[in-house]
Enzyme design. Structure first.
Site, PDB file in Angstrom:
ATOM      1  CB  SER A 133      24.092  15.953 -54.711  1.00 28.44           C
ATOM      2  OG  SER A 133      25.381  15.559 -54.366  1.00 28.44           O
ATOM      3  CG  HIS A 183      25.943  14.246 -59.625  1.00 31.34           C
ATOM      4  ND1 HIS A 183      24.888  13.384 -59.456  1.00 31.34           N
ATOM      5  CD2 HIS A 183      26.469  14.442 -58.393  1.00 31.34           C
ATOM      6  CE1 HIS A 183      24.796  13.074 -58.174  1.00 31.34           C
ATOM      7  NE2 HIS A 183      25.731  13.697 -57.513  1.00 31.34           N
TER       8      HIS A 183
END
Ligand SMILES: NC(=O)c1ccc[n+]([C@@H]2O[C@H](COP(=O)([O-])OP(=O)(O)OC[C@H]3O[C@@H](n4cnc5c(N)ncnc54)[C@H](O)[C@@H]3O)[C@@H](O)[C@H]2O)c1
Length: 297
Positions: A125, A146
């Site tokens: 992240s 992601h």
């Protein structure tokens, strides 16, 4: 300019069978890709298979999947705690705990087992893709992918190129995202990329509002749901993401951008120290053992 050959992806590896890894395995299998899912804990693998089956049942109930498609997808998912099982993968997506030393040690142990052509993606992240890639034997084939949570529902994948990432790897991940029916947003490799650079400081600010007594948990979440038309309040969302993950992201922003505006709220740190990590531990800003979940402040 000559067209760039996109490396085919016929088999995927996913390392880390938690909330995100199980979701990534789910969408890959539904798209018809054989997947090997790995974790350090055998019980995490068992739990992930149950989670995936339940998530597929929800898709069936909504008319998004058939029983036959579920069975076919589940049959495509294999599990292993041994890195040798990733030897014939074309891409391995790492989705383990958000700690740089853990991710580094995974790549170190994994890469000797991989084909030279195998690409590596991290679902981090916030951690630098350039730095993670530089620690492997293949920085040119290393990229950030992601996914958002829940992976089978959310449409976006942020694609993050490290400084060394080559064009075929970039094109291959774009093609994969398309095959998974996702839309990509390309982000430069700066701390927390686009979504979390904006979202997590907002969550941290909500925790500050709670810490300073501006409002209680219910008022803060209600205010943003009805006042800003957010589908979830920021504290509810923090519990959903995991408070440890939110804290790690704030620490990466604070250290990576050297700006005090990103300092993590002391109350967020306290919740994490207490082991109140949100939904995954049944307690965070809400207590999930009660129905409906009861605010803890
Ligand atoms: N939770 C979110 O909303 C979200 C969204 C996007 C991306 N991410 C990122 O995805 C990654 C995983 O997050 P999560 O929420 O699924 O966490 P999680 O805690 O649910 O799962 C992490 C898994 O990694 C496993 N693991 C730990 N060390 C390992 C090792 N050495 N080898 C193999 N497996 C190992 C753990 O056993 C666990 O099953 C993190 O990098 C996180 O930042 C999370």
């Amino acid at each position: 300019m000559a067209a760039i050959a996109t490396p085919p992806i016929d088999r995927i590896g996913v390392i880390g069978a938690g909330q995100m890894g199980s979701g990534i395995a789910h969408v890959c299998a539904v798209a018809g890709l054989p997947v090997v899912l790995g974790d350090v804990k055998p019980e995490a693998l068992e739990k992930a298979l149950g989670t995936i089956a339940k998530a597929m049942d929800r898709q069936i109930a909504k008319g998004g999947l058939t029983e036959a498609e579920k069975a076919a997808a589940l049959a495509l998912i294999g599990t292993s705690i041994d890195y040798a099982a990733f030897g014939d993968c074309d891409l391995v997506v790492e989705a383990a705990t958000e700690k740089e030393d853990i991710k580094r040690s995974i790549f170190k142990a994994l890469t000797p087992h991989l084909k030279p052509s195998c690409m590596l993606a991290s679902n981090t992240s916030s951690i630098s893709i350039t730095r993670l890639g530089a620690g492997t034997d293949r920085p040119a084939k290393f990229i950030g992918m992601h996914f958002m949570k829940p992976v089978q529902v959310m449409k976006l994948v942020e694609v993050i190129r490290g400084i060394a990432t080559d064009e075929p790897t970039f094109q291959a991940t774009q093609a994969l995202a398309e095959r998974l029916h996702k839309t990509t947003a390309v982000s430069e490799d700066f701390p927390a990329f686009i979504v979390n650079r904006i979202l997590v400081p907002m969550i941290n600010e909500a925790v500050y509002a709670l810490y300073e007594g501006v409002g209680n948990v219910a008022a803060i979440d209600m205010a943003l749901r009805l006042g800003a038309n957010h589908p979830m309040g920021p504290l509810e969302l923090a519990d959903f993401i995991g408070l440890d993950t939110c804290l790690s992201i704030m620490q990466v922003l604070y250290e990576g951008l050297s700006d005090s505006k990103y300092r993590p709220c002391p109350l967020l740190i306290k919740y994490v120290e207490a082991g109140w990590l949100g939904r995954k531990t049944n307690r965070g800003f809400y207590d999930y053992t009660q129905t409906p979940p009861k605010p803890t402040r």
